[in-house]
Design a protein around this motif. Structure first.
Motif, PDB file in Angstrom:
ATOM      1  N   ILE A 243       0.849  -1.204  -0.172  1.00  0.00           N
ATOM      2  CA  ILE A 243      -0.055   0.137  -0.085  1.00  0.00           C
ATOM      3  C   ILE A 243       1.029   1.430  -0.086  1.00  0.00           C
ATOM      4  O   ILE A 243       1.849   1.511   0.655  1.00  0.00           O
ATOM      5  N   PRO A 244       0.530   1.974  -0.874  1.00  0.00           N
ATOM      6  CA  PRO A 244       1.745   3.139  -1.071  1.00  0.00           C
ATOM      7  C   PRO A 244       1.664   4.031   0.362  1.00  0.00           C
ATOM      8  O   PRO A 244       0.700   4.464   0.883  1.00  0.00           O
ATOM      9  N   GLU A 245       2.882   4.518   0.635  1.00  0.00           N
ATOM     10  CA  GLU A 245       2.967   5.404   2.028  1.00  0.00           C
ATOM     11  C   GLU A 245       2.190   6.822   1.713  1.00  0.00           C
ATOM     12  O   GLU A 245       1.650   7.139   2.598  1.00  0.00           O
ATOM     13  N   SER A 246       2.034   7.046   0.685  1.00  0.00           N
ATOM     14  CA  SER A 246       1.530   8.543   0.307  1.00  0.00           C
ATOM     15  C   SER A 246       0.079   8.419   0.481  1.00  0.00           C
ATOM     16  O   SER A 246      -0.717   9.471   0.605  1.00  0.00           O
ATOM     17  N   PHE A 247      -0.686   7.011   0.750  1.00  0.00           N
ATOM     18  CA  PHE A 247      -1.949   7.037   1.156  1.00  0.00           C
ATOM     19  C   PHE A 247      -2.368   7.621   2.232  1.00  0.00           C
ATOM     20  O   PHE A 247      -3.511   7.635   2.670  1.00  0.00           O
ATOM     21  N   GLY A 248      -1.516   7.868   3.122  1.00  0.00           N
ATOM     22  CA  GLY A 248      -1.358   8.743   4.399  1.00  0.00           C
ATOM     23  C   GLY A 248      -1.484  10.143   4.160  1.00  0.00           C
ATOM     24  O   GLY A 248      -1.812  11.036   5.212  1.00  0.00           O
ATOM     25  N   LYS A 249      -1.879  10.603   2.936  1.00  0.00           N
ATOM     26  CA  LYS A 249      -1.763  11.849   2.497  1.00  0.00           C
ATOM     27  C   LYS A 249      -3.249  12.569   1.884  1.00  0.00           C
ATOM     28  O   LYS A 249      -3.228  13.728   1.229  1.00  0.00           O
ATOM     29  N   PHE A 250      -4.052  11.733   1.832  1.00  0.00           N
ATOM     30  CA  PHE A 250      -5.371  11.954   1.239  1.00  0.00           C
ATOM     31  C   PHE A 250      -5.800  13.361   1.803  1.00  0.00           C
ATOM     32  O   PHE A 250      -5.974  13.309   3.149  1.00  0.00           O
ATOM     33  N   LYS A 251      -6.507  14.002   1.211  1.00  0.00           N
ATOM     34  CA  LYS A 251      -6.840  15.541   1.934  1.00  0.00           C
ATOM     35  C   LYS A 251      -8.490  15.362   2.333  1.00  0.00           C
ATOM     36  O   LYS A 251      -8.477  16.122   3.417  1.00  0.00           O
ATOM     37  N   GLN A 252      -9.240  14.742   1.650  1.00  0.00           N
ATOM     38  CA  GLN A 252     -10.540  14.522   2.056  1.00  0.00           C
ATOM     39  C   GLN A 252     -10.641  13.871   3.464  1.00  0.00           C
ATOM     40  O   GLN A 252     -10.264  12.650   3.550  1.00  0.00           O
ATOM     41  N   PRO A 253     -11.459  14.520   4.324  1.00  0.00           N
ATOM     42  CA  PRO A 253     -11.786  13.821   5.596  1.00  0.00           C
ATOM     43  C   PRO A 253     -12.870  12.422   5.317  1.00  0.00           C
ATOM     44  O   PRO A 253     -13.658  12.585   4.420  1.00  0.00           O
ATOM     45  N   LEU A 255     -12.461   9.618   4.060  1.00  0.00           N
ATOM     46  CA  LEU A 255     -12.264   8.698   2.856  1.00  0.00           C
ATOM     47  C   LEU A 255     -12.808   7.470   3.041  1.00  0.00           C
ATOM     48  O   LEU A 255     -12.483   6.809   4.201  1.00  0.00           O
ATOM     49  N   SER A 256     -13.278   6.730   2.268  1.00  0.00           N
ATOM     50  CA  SER A 256     -13.555   5.377   2.133  1.00  0.00           C
ATOM     51  C   SER A 256     -12.606   4.802   1.130  1.00  0.00           C
ATOM     52  O   SER A 256     -12.608   5.003   0.064  1.00  0.00           O
ATOM     53  N   ILE A 268       1.441  -2.412   6.786  1.00  0.00           N
ATOM     54  CA  ILE A 268       0.467  -1.207   6.435  1.00  0.00           C
ATOM     55  C   ILE A 268       1.142   0.089   6.856  1.00  0.00           C
ATOM     56  O   ILE A 268       1.638   0.291   7.883  1.00  0.00           O
ATOM     57  N   PRO A 269       1.177   0.945   5.930  1.00  0.00           N
ATOM     58  CA  PRO A 269       1.915   2.237   6.200  1.00  0.00           C
ATOM     59  C   PRO A 269       1.511   2.924   7.469  1.00  0.00           C
ATOM     60  O   PRO A 269       0.279   3.079   7.663  1.00  0.00           O
ATOM     61  N   LYS A 270       2.237   3.346   8.294  1.00  0.00           N
ATOM     62  CA  LYS A 270       1.702   4.110   9.444  1.00  0.00           C
ATOM     63  C   LYS A 270       1.149   5.480   9.243  1.00  0.00           C
ATOM     64  O   LYS A 270       0.421   5.859  10.039  1.00  0.00           O
ATOM     65  N   SER A 271       1.489   5.766   8.016  1.00  0.00           N
ATOM     66  CA  SER A 271       0.872   7.136   7.767  1.00  0.00           C
ATOM     67  C   SER A 271      -0.778   7.101   7.463  1.00  0.00           C
ATOM     68  O   SER A 271      -1.459   8.012   7.707  1.00  0.00           O
ATOM     69  N   LEU A 272      -1.312   5.700   7.303  1.00  0.00           N
ATOM     70  CA  LEU A 272      -2.620   5.748   7.398  1.00  0.00           C
ATOM     71  C   LEU A 272      -3.315   5.900   8.622  1.00  0.00           C
ATOM     72  O   LEU A 272      -4.621   6.547   8.514  1.00  0.00           O
ATOM     73  N   GLY A 273      -2.540   6.236   9.637  1.00  0.00           N
ATOM     74  CA  GLY A 273      -3.254   6.707  10.737  1.00  0.00           C
ATOM     75  C   GLY A 273      -3.378   7.978  10.754  1.00  0.00           C
ATOM     76  O   GLY A 273      -4.129   8.728  11.699  1.00  0.00           O
ATOM     77  N   ASP A 274      -3.089   8.668   9.845  1.00  0.00           N
ATOM     78  CA  ASP A 274      -3.288  10.275   9.803  1.00  0.00           C
ATOM     79  C   ASP A 274      -4.485  10.579   9.062  1.00  0.00           C
ATOM     80  O   ASP A 274      -4.847  11.469   9.092  1.00  0.00           O
ATOM     81  N   VAL A 275      -5.060   9.417   8.415  1.00  0.00           N
ATOM     82  CA  VAL A 275      -6.507   9.766   7.752  1.00  0.00           C
ATOM     83  C   VAL A 275      -7.646   9.129   8.501  1.00  0.00           C
ATOM     84  O   VAL A 275      -7.454   7.972   9.230  1.00  0.00           O
ATOM     85  N   ASP A 276      -8.658  10.067   8.628  1.00  0.00           N
ATOM     86  CA  ASP A 276      -9.869   9.660   9.387  1.00  0.00           C
ATOM     87  C   ASP A 276     -10.881   8.929   8.215  1.00  0.00           C
ATOM     88  O   ASP A 276     -11.589   9.563   8.020  1.00  0.00           O
ATOM     89  N   LYS A 296      -8.821   4.830  16.375  1.00  0.00           N
ATOM     90  CA  LYS A 296      -8.707   5.975  16.893  1.00  0.00           C
ATOM     91  C   LYS A 296     -10.079   6.368  17.613  1.00  0.00           C
ATOM     92  O   LYS A 296     -10.885   6.388  16.917  1.00  0.00           O
ATOM     93  N   ALA A 297      -9.901   6.923  18.558  1.00  0.00           N
ATOM     94  CA  ALA A 297     -10.960   7.212  19.648  1.00  0.00           C
ATOM     95  C   ALA A 297     -11.753   8.347  19.183  1.00  0.00           C
ATOM     96  O   ALA A 297     -12.793   8.606  19.311  1.00  0.00           O
ATOM     97  N   ASN A 298     -11.052   9.497  18.638  1.00  0.00           N
ATOM     98  CA  ASN A 298     -11.680  10.651  18.300  1.00  0.00           C
ATOM     99  C   ASN A 298     -11.862  10.675  16.691  1.00  0.00           C
ATOM    100  O   ASN A 298     -12.090  11.660  16.168  1.00  0.00           O
ATOM    101  N   GLY A 299     -11.833   9.411  16.095  1.00  0.00           N
ATOM    102  CA  GLY A 299     -12.011   9.432  14.603  1.00  0.00           C
ATOM    103  C   GLY A 299     -13.435   9.236  14.471  1.00  0.00           C
ATOM    104  O   GLY A 299     -14.419   9.137  15.401  1.00  0.00           O
ATOM    105  N   SER A 300     -13.771   9.178  13.029  1.00  0.00           N
ATOM    106  CA  SER A 300     -15.205   8.968  12.698  1.00  0.00           C
ATOM    107  C   SER A 300     -15.462   7.705  11.818  1.00  0.00           C
ATOM    108  O   SER A 300     -16.506   7.447  11.213  1.00  0.00           O
ATOM    109  N   THR A 301     -14.727   6.808  12.156  1.00  0.00           N
ATOM    110  CA  THR A 301     -14.506   5.402  11.290  1.00  0.00           C
ATOM    111  C   THR A 301     -15.653   4.536  11.519  1.00  0.00           C
ATOM    112  O   THR A 301     -16.069   4.397  12.815  1.00  0.00           O
ATOM    113  N   GLU A 302     -16.577   4.174  10.520  1.00  0.00           N
ATOM    114  CA  GLU A 302     -17.667   3.366  10.721  1.00  0.00           C
ATOM    115  C   GLU A 302     -17.573   2.003  10.486  1.00  0.00           C
ATOM    116  O   GLU A 302     -18.130   1.122  10.936  1.00  0.00           O
ATOM    117  N   GLY A 303     -16.671   1.743   9.672  1.00  0.00           N
ATOM    118  CA  GLY A 303     -16.069   0.318   9.238  1.00  0.00           C
ATOM    119  C   GLY A 303     -14.702   0.072   9.094  1.00  0.00           C
ATOM    120  O   GLY A 303     -13.910   0.630   8.322  1.00  0.00           O
TER     121      GLY A 303
END
Length: 391
Positions: A243-253, A255-256, A268-276, A296-303
């Motif tokens: 999985i590309p490391e850059s996938f932790g840089k998606f701009k939109q909150p 993201l599915s 799994i790139p640790k950078s994915l932790g920066d994406v909600d 992440k406790a403060n995230g909005s992840t549904e699945g």
């Protein structure tokens, strides 16, 4: 029925040009009262003939008017003439090239030459500009490749080729001409080859679906530069690599991201932790190592679906769940620790932690006990309802 007329009457009536032929067959006596004299009959016939001619002459102007009006265009026909120019000629020509490239399939039978393309099936015109903005072809018996002429419809914002099993080849680079394109759905086909990096040159894209195809090779890291992207579906292909490391840089909150049913490997790139993420599905790959950064406790992840990677390994007892989490599947991995008590506060619709190395008592309460033993068994030492009681 013939009327009997005496023989002497036959001779007299033969001079009347309008009378019916007489017969000498004698009827019953009751029919004799129906005999009409020659004088009255001829007079009646002459009057009737004259009236018929007068009536026909009087109706001639009316009939002529009706015939004339029948050749005039009806209101609906006039409207069709008025609207026949809605279709932009450049869009019309591009659609004709698309139809020809697809070998004039029956699915596009409504694409009739010299008719208004805004009325055709599988396309839609903008109500203001009359430019083609939607091209949607699905469940069609079509063979061939995606026509390059699709890129000659510059105002397209929605393109879909879906459930067309005989659609082959690669994604044409002419799609980069579509500067207004927001949705690209190329799914359930036999498209193959690598996922092209030039898709990142369509900055307006917010929904990209390339699932259920035969794409191979690695995932282009440049896709993360699509600033408006909210949904990325690359699942059910034959993609390899990491999985590309850059996938932790998606701009939109929110993201599915769907990458399941591929052959992706590595960590799994640790950078994915920066994406909600709203939803993240990495199931049925060959990923390994830590995935705890996705919780992440403060995230909005549904699945979250990490199932059947077989090599993911982290301490579940140390993760924190987002309050919105409704779908959690971490089955068929090497995840250890215990199930956090906080799971009882979630509005879970699906839960599966089976085939791992979890231990301890299953938290009681909330919706946890709505799931049967299948969701928990084949762990190292889990106990409690719905499994056997803890000792």
């Amino acid at each position: 029925m013939a009327v009997w007329v005496p023989d002497e009457e036959i001779k007299i009536r033969s001079n009347c040009p309008h009378q019916p032929p007489a017969t000498s067959h004698q009827p019953p006596a009751s029919s004799l009262s129906t005999i009409i004299t020659e004088a009255h009959y001829c007079q009646f016939s002459q009057i009737s003939t004259k009236e018929t001619m007068d009536t026909r002459l009087s109706l001639f102007p009316l009939i002529s008017t009706i015939l004339f009006l029948s050749f005039l265009p009806t209101p609906s026909f006039s409207r069709s003439l008025a609207t026949s120019v809605r279709c932009n000629k450049h869009d019309y020509n591009a659609l004709m090239r698309i139809k020809a490239a697809l070998h004039n399939p029956y699915h596009l039978a409504s694409w009739v030459p010299n008719t208004d393309c805004c009325d055709w099936y599988s396309v839609e015109c903008d109500s203001t500009t009359n430019r083609i903005v939607t091209l949607s072809i699905f469940q069609a018996n079509i063979s061939g490749q995606i026509p390059e002429a699709v890129g000659d419809l510059p105002y397209l914002n929605y393109v879909m080729f879906h459930h067309i099993t005989n659609l082959t080849g690669t994604i044409p680079s002419t799609l980069t001409n579509l500067k207004h394109l927001t949705t690209l759905r190329l799914s359930n086909t036999n498209l193959s080859g690598p996922i092209p990096s030039f898709l990142s040159q369509i900055p307006s894209l917010d929904f990209l679906e390339l699932s259920f195809n035969q794409f191979s090779g690695s995932i282009p890291s440049s896709l993360s530069s699509l600033a408006n992207l909210t949904d990325l579906h690359l699942d059910r292909n034959s993609l390899t690599g990491s999985i590309p490391e850059s996938f932790g840089k998606f701009k939109q909150p929110s993201l599915s991201l769907y990458l399941s049913h591929n052959q992706l490997s590595g960590e799994i790139p640790k950078s994915l932790g920066d994406v909600d993420f709203n939803t993240i599905d990495l199931s049925r790959n060959m990923l390994q190592g830590d995935a705890s950064m996705l919780f992440k406790a403060n995230g909005s992840t549904e699945g979250i679906d990490l199932s059947r990677n077989h090599m993911l390994e982290f301490d579940l007892s140390k993760v924190e769940f987002a309050k919105n989490l409704q779908h959690l599947d971490i089955s068929h991995n090497k995840i250890y620790g215990s199930i956090p008590e906080a799971i009882t506060g979630l509005d879970l619709q699906y839960l599966n932690v089976s085939y791992n190395r979890l231990c301890g008592k299953i938290p009681q309460g909330g919706k946890v006990q709505n799931f049967d033993s299948y969701s928990f068994y084949h762990n190292k030492c889990l106990c409690g309802s719905p499994l056997t009681a803890c000792k």
